[in-house]
Design an enzyme around this catalytic site. Structure first.
Site, PDB file in Angstrom:
ATOM      1  CE  LYS A   1      -1.738   1.672   3.980  1.00  0.00           C
ATOM      2  NZ  LYS A   1      -1.298   2.902   4.119  1.00  0.00           N
TER       3      LYS A   1
ATOM      4  CB  CYS B   1      -5.278  10.631  11.081  1.00  0.00           C
ATOM      5  SG  CYS B   1      -3.227   9.720  11.583  1.00  0.00           S
TER       6      CYS B   1
ATOM      7  NE  ARG C   1       0.399  10.695   9.860  1.00  0.00           N
ATOM      8  CZ  ARG C   1      -0.009   9.539   9.197  1.00  0.00           C
ATOM      9  NH1 ARG C   1      -1.157   9.078   9.386  1.00  0.00           N
ATOM     10  NH2 ARG C   1       0.673   9.059   8.176  1.00  0.00           N
ATOM     11  N   PRO C   2       1.549  16.672  10.837  1.00  0.00           N
ATOM     12  CG  PRO C   2       3.491  18.345  11.586  1.00  0.00           C
ATOM     13  CD  PRO C   2       2.614  16.707  11.899  1.00  0.00           C
TER      14      PRO C   2
ATOM     15  CG  ASP D   1       3.238   1.772   9.071  1.00  0.00           C
ATOM     16  OD1 ASP D   1       3.676   2.059   7.955  1.00  0.00           O
ATOM     17  OD2 ASP D   1       3.167   2.753  10.228  1.00  0.00           O
TER      18      ASP D   1
HETATM   19  C1  EPZ Z   1       4.227   7.226   6.024  1.00  0.00           C
HETATM   20  O1  EPZ Z   1       3.737   8.178   6.625  1.00  0.00           O
HETATM   21  C2  EPZ Z   1       3.265   5.910   6.041  1.00  0.00           C
HETATM   22  N1  EPZ Z   1       2.182   6.201   5.242  1.00  0.00           N
HETATM   23  C3  EPZ Z   1       2.871   5.630   7.397  1.00  0.00           C
HETATM   24  O2  EPZ Z   1       2.145   4.244   7.354  1.00  0.00           O
HETATM   25  C4  EPZ Z   1       4.026   5.289   8.125  1.00  0.00           C
HETATM   26  O3  EPZ Z   1       3.562   4.935   9.611  1.00  0.00           O
HETATM   27  C5  EPZ Z   1       5.039   6.315   8.246  1.00  0.00           C
HETATM   28  O4  EPZ Z   1       5.363   6.897   6.959  1.00  0.00           O
HETATM   29  C6  EPZ Z   1       6.245   6.387   8.677  1.00  0.00           C
HETATM   30  O5  EPZ Z   1       6.974   5.202   8.390  1.00  0.00           O
HETATM   31  C7  EPZ Z   1       2.368   6.125   3.932  1.00  0.00           C
HETATM   32  O6  EPZ Z   1       3.465   5.708   3.336  1.00  0.00           O
HETATM   33  C8  EPZ Z   1       1.100   6.309   2.959  1.00  0.00           C
HETATM   34  P1  EPZ Z   1       6.299  10.598   8.080  1.00  0.00           P
HETATM   35  P2  EPZ Z   1       4.138   9.702   6.500  1.00  0.00           P
HETATM   36  O7  EPZ Z   1       6.279  11.722   7.287  1.00  0.00           O
HETATM   37  O8  EPZ Z   1       4.833   9.876   5.268  1.00  0.00           O
HETATM   38  C9  EPZ Z   1       6.213  13.651  11.423  1.00  0.00           C
HETATM   39  C10 EPZ Z   1       0.296   2.986   7.431  1.00  0.00           C
HETATM   40  O9  EPZ Z   1      -0.129   2.456   8.873  1.00  0.00           O
HETATM   41  N2  EPZ Z   1       6.293  14.689  10.277  1.00  0.00           N
HETATM   42  O10 EPZ Z   1       7.709   9.660   8.009  1.00  0.00           O
HETATM   43  O11 EPZ Z   1       2.922  10.589   6.837  1.00  0.00           O
HETATM   44  C11 EPZ Z   1       5.039  12.899  11.425  1.00  0.00           C
HETATM   45  O12 EPZ Z   1       3.847  13.750  12.387  1.00  0.00           O
HETATM   46  C12 EPZ Z   1       0.710   4.468   7.635  1.00  0.00           C
HETATM   47  O13 EPZ Z   1       0.339   2.206   6.495  1.00  0.00           O
HETATM   48  C13 EPZ Z   1       6.204  16.157  10.387  1.00  0.00           C
HETATM   49  O14 EPZ Z   1       6.327  16.721  11.610  1.00  0.00           O
HETATM   50  O15 EPZ Z   1       5.114   9.623   7.872  1.00  0.00           O
HETATM   51  C14 EPZ Z   1       5.641  11.836  12.290  1.00  0.00           C
HETATM   52  O16 EPZ Z   1       5.607  12.138  13.696  1.00  0.00           O
HETATM   53  C15 EPZ Z   1       0.676   5.159   9.165  1.00  0.00           C
HETATM   54  N3  EPZ Z   1       6.239  16.965   9.454  1.00  0.00           N
HETATM   55  C16 EPZ Z   1       7.083  11.558  11.778  1.00  0.00           C
HETATM   56  O17 EPZ Z   1       7.178  12.939  11.275  1.00  0.00           O
HETATM   57  C17 EPZ Z   1       6.338  16.472   8.228  1.00  0.00           C
HETATM   58  O18 EPZ Z   1       6.180  17.426   7.350  1.00  0.00           O
HETATM   59  C18 EPZ Z   1       7.239  10.838  10.507  1.00  0.00           C
HETATM   60  O19 EPZ Z   1       6.166  11.162   9.648  1.00  0.00           O
HETATM   61  C19 EPZ Z   1       6.220  15.336   7.914  1.00  0.00           C
HETATM   62  C20 EPZ Z   1       5.855  14.374   8.940  1.00  0.00           C
END
Ligand code: EPZ
Length: 426
Positions: A22, A124, A129-130, A313
């Site tokens: 996914k 969510c 999740r900014p 995850d």
């Molecule tokens: C991806 O989300 C995945 N989703 C998530 O899987 C996964 O948990 C996550 O990466 C971490 O591995 C998809 O790939 C569609 P991040 P993403 O940006 O990209 C913070 C599932 O269950 N952050 O790596 O949104 C954020 O809040 C889903 O399949 C900022 O602060 O994750 C988090 O605490 C859930 N500012 C951390 O960084 C930003 O601009 C990591 O988030 C972006 C993120």
């Protein structure tokens, strides 16, 4: 509405086919926005999130056709995406709020059409999740960013230009957004502290097949030499390491023996290492990874980290395993601020879990007892299903729409290996 009814106690043995990932499919589905030629993706999973993003792509003017041919139920679907012209550069709130990965249209749209107006995704269940890192990265390659009325407007009327992007901490989505946008920027972009998840390398492989010039994907520094134009391609989606890891936990919890068909050990080594510590015998075979129990379940410690560390995850799924493993396990969720929604539900089944800040201490119990429980987010719902597989009596998992976002044909795949599980209307 539907629920899962699971009668626990069955040992799971046999083969589970792993679907396309996914979290690879979602960014890959945004690459067609970068070209006016068709892009075909094969081995796509049949999931609610894929349909949600397809609706948004249709809204933007992308036509999507189902490729016939082999594949069938075991292999995923093949879809061809054609963005001959971008009909709309606005991703509306009512579509984006359904799935935050919709933000991944931002980079490709501003790169191809010079403008993108995308609703802020909102938070969510697992955190607020900014998207600040996505926006700062696009600004670093020349996009003008404005925020108004809950929307972000990114514009680059003269096109994007290469620059240096330094992420203060790893973000999978922000790395994906900038990777796609930089592919069409004038000049070279250097991405430092990039995410190293397998889905990043898969996205770069597809972009390079479209004519992009990307090196270093999968490592912490990625170099993108922008090109004028990208062309179409056909790309096969990598297997879902989170689905595979979830079923690996099922094999161990039920003291079974399962071949995860199509899974790649190198995509999930951190999780396999913890499984081995907990009592699994893991072996790589020609067409997948086999996980079986050595007869004993022991506690373990986990800190969730960006790849190649232990994946957030899989945290909820491993907590279900810890709930029935001897001794105490300590889990530290260091990526998201609120990813313990499964704890009160697991406790309803008899689990002994204490949460303090980002850390959860799980004391193994002799048995769990079935009860009605409620899914709150995608991976939490899998954690509850896993607990139900070993709980005494019946476990009813409600709010299945969470589960259907990320697990294709779950009850069918589990029934195939001996689980007593069915999906019934509530
Ligand atoms: C991806 O989300 C995945 N989703 C998530 O899987 C996964 O948990 C996550 O990466 C971490 O591995 C998809 O790939 C569609 P991040 P993403 O940006 O990209 C913070 C599932 O269950 N952050 O790596 O949104 C954020 O809040 C889903 O399949 C900022 O602060 O994750 C988090 O605490 C859930 N500012 C951390 O960084 C930003 O601009 C990591 O988030 C972006 C993120």
């Amino acid at each position: 509405m539907e629920k899962l009814v699971i009668r626990g106690g069955k040992k799971l043995e046999g083969t589970i086919p792993i679907s396309g990932a996914k979290n690879a499919a979602l960014p890959l589905m945004c690459t067609p926005l970068l070209t006016d030629e068709p892009v075909t993706l094969t081995n796509l999973p049949r999931l609610a999130d894929i349909s949600t993003l397809s609706d948004l792509l249709n809204h933007l003017g992308v036509t999507i056709t189902i490729e016939g041919g082999k594949g069938g139920k075991i292999r995923g679907r093949s879809l061809t995406f054609s963005a001959g012209n971008i009909a709309d550069t606005v991703a509306p709130y009512d579509m984006v709020r359904k799935m935050r990965a919709s933000i991944l249209v931002l980079g490709p749209l501003v790169a191809r059409a010079g403008e993108a107006i995308v609703s802020l995704p909102g938070g969510c269940a697992i955190g607020n999740r900014p998207i600040d890192l996505h926006l700062k990265a696009l600004e670093a390659i020349g996009a003008k960013i404005e925020l108004e009325n809950g929307y972000v407007r990114a514009s680059a009327p003269e096109g994007l230009k290469g620059g240096t992007v330094r992420f203060p901490f790893v973000s999978v989505g922000a790395t994906e957004n900038i990777l796609m946008a930089a592919a069409l920027a004038k000049g070279t972009t250097i991405i430092e502290n990039a995410a190293r998840e397998p889905e990043i390398a898969d996205l770069a492989k597809c972009l390079n097949a479209m004519g992009a010039k990307i090196t270093g994907a999968g490592h912490e520094t990625i170099t993108v030499e922008g090109v004028e134009k990208l062309h179409g391609c056909t790309h096969d989606v990598i297997p879902d390491r989170v689905e595979a890891g979830s079923y690996a936990v099922a094999a161990l919890m039920t003291r079974g023996n399962i071949l995860l068909e199509g899974a790649k050990a190198e995509h999930m080594q951190a999780a396999l290492d913890v499984l081995t510590e907990a009592g699994a015998i893991v072996s790589e075979e020609e067409n997948g990874v086999r996980v079986k129990s050595n007869g004993h379940l022991g506690g373990f410690n986990i800190v969730t980290q960006p790849f190649p560390g232990f994946p957030t995850d899989m945290q909820a799924q491993f907590m279900a395993l810890a709930a029935v493993s001897d001794g105490a396990s300590v889990i530290n969720e260091a990526i998201f601020e609120n990813r313990y929604m499964h704890v009160p539900e697991l406790s309803r089944l008899g689990a002994d879990i204490t949460v303090s800040g980002s850390s959860a201490t799980v004391r193994g119990v002799d048995k769990l007892v079935g009860a009605p429980v409620m899914a709150t987010d995608l991976r939490a719902s899998m954690s509850l299903a896993l607990a139900g597989l070993v709980a005494e009596g019946e476990t009813h998992v409600n709010r299945l729409y969470h589960l259907d976002r990320g697990y294709e044909r779950l009850e069918e795949k589990l029934r195939q290996v001996g689980a007593d599980i069915e999906r019934v209307p509530t």
